[in-house]
Design a protein around this motif. Sequence first.
Motif, PDB file in Angstrom:
ATOM      1  N   VAL A   4      10.404 -21.796 -32.837  1.00 27.88           N
ATOM      2  CA  VAL A   4       8.528 -20.645 -33.503  1.00 27.88           C
ATOM      3  C   VAL A   4       8.389 -20.691 -31.672  1.00 27.88           C
ATOM      4  O   VAL A   4       8.130 -21.229 -30.349  1.00 27.88           O
ATOM      5  CB  VAL A   4       7.457 -21.593 -33.391  1.00 27.88           C
ATOM      6  CG1 VAL A   4       6.429 -20.995 -33.713  1.00 27.88           C
ATOM      7  CG2 VAL A   4       7.976 -22.221 -34.892  1.00 27.88           C
ATOM      8  N   THR A   5       8.803 -19.083 -31.485  1.00 28.72           N
ATOM      9  CA  THR A   5       7.794 -19.112 -30.246  1.00 28.72           C
ATOM     10  C   THR A   5       6.511 -18.079 -30.085  1.00 28.72           C
ATOM     11  O   THR A   5       5.788 -17.129 -31.058  1.00 28.72           O
ATOM     12  CB  THR A   5       8.403 -17.613 -29.107  1.00 28.72           C
ATOM     13  OG1 THR A   5       8.299 -16.834 -30.231  1.00 28.72           O
ATOM     14  CG2 THR A   5      10.078 -18.317 -29.833  1.00 28.72           C
ATOM     15  N   GLN A   6       5.563 -18.130 -29.137  1.00 25.32           N
ATOM     16  CA  GLN A   6       3.763 -18.102 -29.136  1.00 25.32           C
ATOM     17  C   GLN A   6       4.181 -17.557 -28.024  1.00 25.32           C
ATOM     18  O   GLN A   6       4.401 -17.805 -26.681  1.00 25.32           O
ATOM     19  CB  GLN A   6       3.328 -19.207 -29.044  1.00 25.32           C
ATOM     20  CG  GLN A   6       2.796 -19.844 -30.852  1.00 25.32           C
ATOM     21  CD  GLN A   6       1.951 -21.150 -30.183  1.00 25.32           C
ATOM     22  OE1 GLN A   6       2.360 -22.054 -30.596  1.00 25.32           O
ATOM     23  NE2 GLN A   6       1.101 -20.874 -30.316  1.00 25.32           N
ATOM     24  N   SER A   7       2.704 -16.614 -27.887  1.00 28.18           N
ATOM     25  CA  SER A   7       2.339 -15.300 -26.958  1.00 28.18           C
ATOM     26  C   SER A   7       0.867 -14.825 -26.506  1.00 28.18           C
ATOM     27  O   SER A   7       0.384 -14.967 -27.341  1.00 28.18           O
ATOM     28  CB  SER A   7       3.505 -14.854 -25.877  1.00 28.18           C
ATOM     29  OG  SER A   7       3.034 -13.464 -27.745  1.00 28.18           O
ATOM     30  N   CYS A  23       2.769 -15.007 -32.753  1.00 27.43           N
ATOM     31  CA  CYS A  23       3.437 -16.105 -32.980  1.00 27.43           C
ATOM     32  C   CYS A  23       4.794 -15.124 -33.411  1.00 27.43           C
ATOM     33  O   CYS A  23       4.235 -14.711 -34.418  1.00 27.43           O
ATOM     34  CB  CYS A  23       2.452 -17.357 -33.730  1.00 27.43           C
ATOM     35  SG  CYS A  23       4.311 -18.291 -34.207  1.00 27.43           S
ATOM     36  N   SER A  24       5.980 -16.192 -33.584  1.00 28.57           N
ATOM     37  CA  SER A  24       6.805 -15.943 -34.073  1.00 28.57           C
ATOM     38  C   SER A  24       7.663 -16.582 -34.799  1.00 28.57           C
ATOM     39  O   SER A  24       8.466 -18.277 -34.151  1.00 28.57           O
ATOM     40  CB  SER A  24       7.930 -15.208 -33.481  1.00 28.57           C
ATOM     41  OG  SER A  24       7.956 -13.681 -33.235  1.00 28.57           O
ATOM     42  N   PRO A  25       7.686 -16.980 -35.981  1.00 33.89           N
ATOM     43  CA  PRO A  25       8.615 -18.358 -36.562  1.00 33.89           C
ATOM     44  C   PRO A  25      10.235 -18.482 -36.836  1.00 33.89           C
ATOM     45  O   PRO A  25      10.468 -17.081 -36.122  1.00 33.89           O
ATOM     46  CB  PRO A  25       7.753 -17.934 -38.262  1.00 33.89           C
ATOM     47  CG  PRO A  25       7.652 -16.281 -38.315  1.00 33.89           C
ATOM     48  CD  PRO A  25       7.205 -15.973 -37.221  1.00 33.89           C
ATOM     49  N   ILE A  26      10.392 -19.355 -36.580  1.00 33.90           N
ATOM     50  CA  ILE A  26      11.865 -19.506 -37.473  1.00 33.90           C
ATOM     51  C   ILE A  26      12.524 -18.900 -38.159  1.00 33.90           C
ATOM     52  O   ILE A  26      11.671 -18.435 -38.613  1.00 33.90           O
ATOM     53  CB  ILE A  26      11.789 -20.912 -37.381  1.00 33.90           C
ATOM     54  CG1 ILE A  26      11.950 -22.056 -36.289  1.00 33.90           C
ATOM     55  CG2 ILE A  26      13.396 -20.595 -37.437  1.00 33.90           C
ATOM     56  CD1 ILE A  26      12.000 -23.309 -35.926  1.00 33.90           C
ATOM     57  N   SER A  27      13.162 -18.031 -37.195  1.00 30.82           N
ATOM     58  CA  SER A  27      14.445 -16.928 -38.102  1.00 30.82           C
ATOM     59  C   SER A  27      13.994 -17.552 -40.468  1.00 30.82           C
ATOM     60  O   SER A  27      14.975 -18.310 -39.788  1.00 30.82           O
ATOM     61  CB  SER A  27      15.654 -16.654 -38.485  1.00 30.82           C
ATOM     62  OG  SER A  27      16.354 -15.189 -38.516  1.00 30.82           O
ATOM     63  N   GLY A  28      13.476 -17.013 -40.826  1.00 29.58           N
ATOM     64  CA  GLY A  28      14.029 -17.325 -42.134  1.00 29.58           C
ATOM     65  C   GLY A  28      12.645 -18.329 -42.358  1.00 29.58           C
ATOM     66  O   GLY A  28      12.771 -18.318 -44.278  1.00 29.58           O
ATOM     67  N   HIS A  29      12.087 -18.580 -41.507  1.00 30.68           N
ATOM     68  CA  HIS A  29      10.821 -18.910 -42.244  1.00 30.68           C
ATOM     69  C   HIS A  29       9.877 -17.698 -42.850  1.00 30.68           C
ATOM     70  O   HIS A  29      10.073 -16.943 -41.596  1.00 30.68           O
ATOM     71  CB  HIS A  29       9.811 -19.843 -41.183  1.00 30.68           C
ATOM     72  CG  HIS A  29      10.636 -21.740 -40.779  1.00 30.68           C
ATOM     73  ND1 HIS A  29      10.573 -22.716 -40.288  1.00 30.68           N
ATOM     74  CD2 HIS A  29      11.911 -21.249 -41.665  1.00 30.68           C
ATOM     75  CE1 HIS A  29      11.181 -23.416 -40.053  1.00 30.68           C
ATOM     76  NE2 HIS A  29      12.173 -23.490 -40.725  1.00 30.68           N
ATOM     77  N   LYS A  30       9.180 -18.536 -44.335  1.00 27.93           N
ATOM     78  CA  LYS A  30       8.625 -17.502 -44.555  1.00 27.93           C
ATOM     79  C   LYS A  30       6.890 -17.956 -44.104  1.00 27.93           C
ATOM     80  O   LYS A  30       5.983 -17.627 -44.332  1.00 27.93           O
ATOM     81  CB  LYS A  30       8.470 -17.272 -45.825  1.00 27.93           C
ATOM     82  CG  LYS A  30       9.593 -16.719 -46.139  1.00 27.93           C
ATOM     83  CD  LYS A  30      10.216 -16.113 -47.727  1.00 27.93           C
ATOM     84  CE  LYS A  30      11.174 -15.427 -48.005  1.00 27.93           C
ATOM     85  NZ  LYS A  30      11.693 -15.216 -49.288  1.00 27.93           N
ATOM     86  N   SER A  31       6.663 -18.955 -43.449  1.00 24.84           N
ATOM     87  CA  SER A  31       5.166 -19.958 -43.698  1.00 24.84           C
ATOM     88  C   SER A  31       4.738 -19.893 -42.606  1.00 24.84           C
ATOM     89  O   SER A  31       5.215 -20.536 -41.594  1.00 24.84           O
ATOM     90  CB  SER A  31       4.774 -21.079 -44.617  1.00 24.84           C
ATOM     91  OG  SER A  31       3.958 -21.763 -44.373  1.00 24.84           O
ATOM     92  N   VAL A  32       3.564 -19.308 -42.302  1.00 25.13           N
ATOM     93  CA  VAL A  32       2.907 -20.009 -41.041  1.00 25.13           C
ATOM     94  C   VAL A  32       1.504 -20.062 -40.607  1.00 25.13           C
ATOM     95  O   VAL A  32       0.719 -19.799 -41.339  1.00 25.13           O
ATOM     96  CB  VAL A  32       3.099 -18.041 -39.475  1.00 25.13           C
ATOM     97  CG1 VAL A  32       1.997 -18.415 -38.428  1.00 25.13           C
ATOM     98  CG2 VAL A  32       4.050 -17.567 -39.501  1.00 25.13           C
ATOM     99  N   SER A  33       1.604 -21.539 -40.194  1.00 23.54           N
ATOM    100  CA  SER A  33       0.010 -22.045 -40.097  1.00 23.54           C
ATOM    101  C   SER A  33      -0.179 -22.021 -38.519  1.00 23.54           C
ATOM    102  O   SER A  33       0.567 -22.012 -37.517  1.00 23.54           O
ATOM    103  CB  SER A  33       0.347 -23.214 -40.007  1.00 23.54           C
ATOM    104  OG  SER A  33       0.552 -23.465 -41.506  1.00 23.54           O
TER     105      SER A  33
END
Lengths: 117, 113
Positions: A4-7, A23-33
Motif C-alpha cells: 500500500v503506497t501513500q503520498s 492512497c494506492s492499494p495493493i494490486s487486486g485489492h478492492k477495499s480501502v480504509s
Amino acid sequence: DAGVTQSPTHLIKTRGQHVTLRCSPISGHKSVSWYQQVLGQGPQFIFQYYEKEERGRGNFPDRFSARQFPNYSSELNVNALLLGDSALYLCASSLALGRWGSNEKLFFGSGTQLSVL
Amino acid sequence: DQQVKQNSPSLSVQEGRISILNCDYTNSMFDYFLWYKKYPAEGPTFLISISSIKDKNEDGRFTVFLNKSAKHLSLHIVPSQPGDSAVYFCAAFPRLDGNKLVFGAGTILRVKS
C-alpha cells in the motif's frame, strides 16, 4: 509486489486550510480504509470504501470526506483544518469487505504524517 | 469511550523469555480479534487473529488467548527476540459492523539482549 503506497509522507498545513491525502492499494485489492492515529493512541477508523462506494464511516465530522476511483485508489480530504487534526493518517487495503477469514487481513501503508500549525 | 484497552503502555523483557501483552474489551459485540505490530515509520502489520468461537490460536512463536467471560485477550511471544521490539496493537471487529476495526492504544515492547 508493491504494498500500500501513500503520498505524501509528510505534510505541514496551517489552520483553516484543506488537505488531500492519497492512497494506492495493493494490486487486486478492492477495499480501502482510512484511519487516523493521534500520538499516543491507536488508529481510529474514519472511512471504508469498496468498489467505489462508502461502506463504513467512523465518528468524524463532515470536514472529512473521501472517495475511491475506478482503479481502486483513494483520496482522503480534510477541510478547515484544526490543530487537533495533526496525526498520522493510515490507509489500509484488503481483498474484500467485512468478515475476516484466515486469509483476509488489512494491509497498511506507512501513513502520511500531517502537522497542522 | 475506549472499547479496547491496553492498560500497559510499555513492557520490557529479556531476550529468550516470554512476553505477555494484555488487552481488555468492553463491547460484547466484538467477535473477531487481531494483533498488529508496528515499527517506527511503518504501518501496522498483521500478526495473529482469533475468532470468538475459539479460546486459543497459535502461529509459531506467537499465541493469542481469548477469555470471553472476562472480555480479555493476551498475546504470548515465546521466546522473545530483539526484533520483536515494536508497538503492539490489539484490535477488534464488532459483529454488526464488520468493516470498522477498533484499536487499543498500543503497548511498546522492548526486548533486551
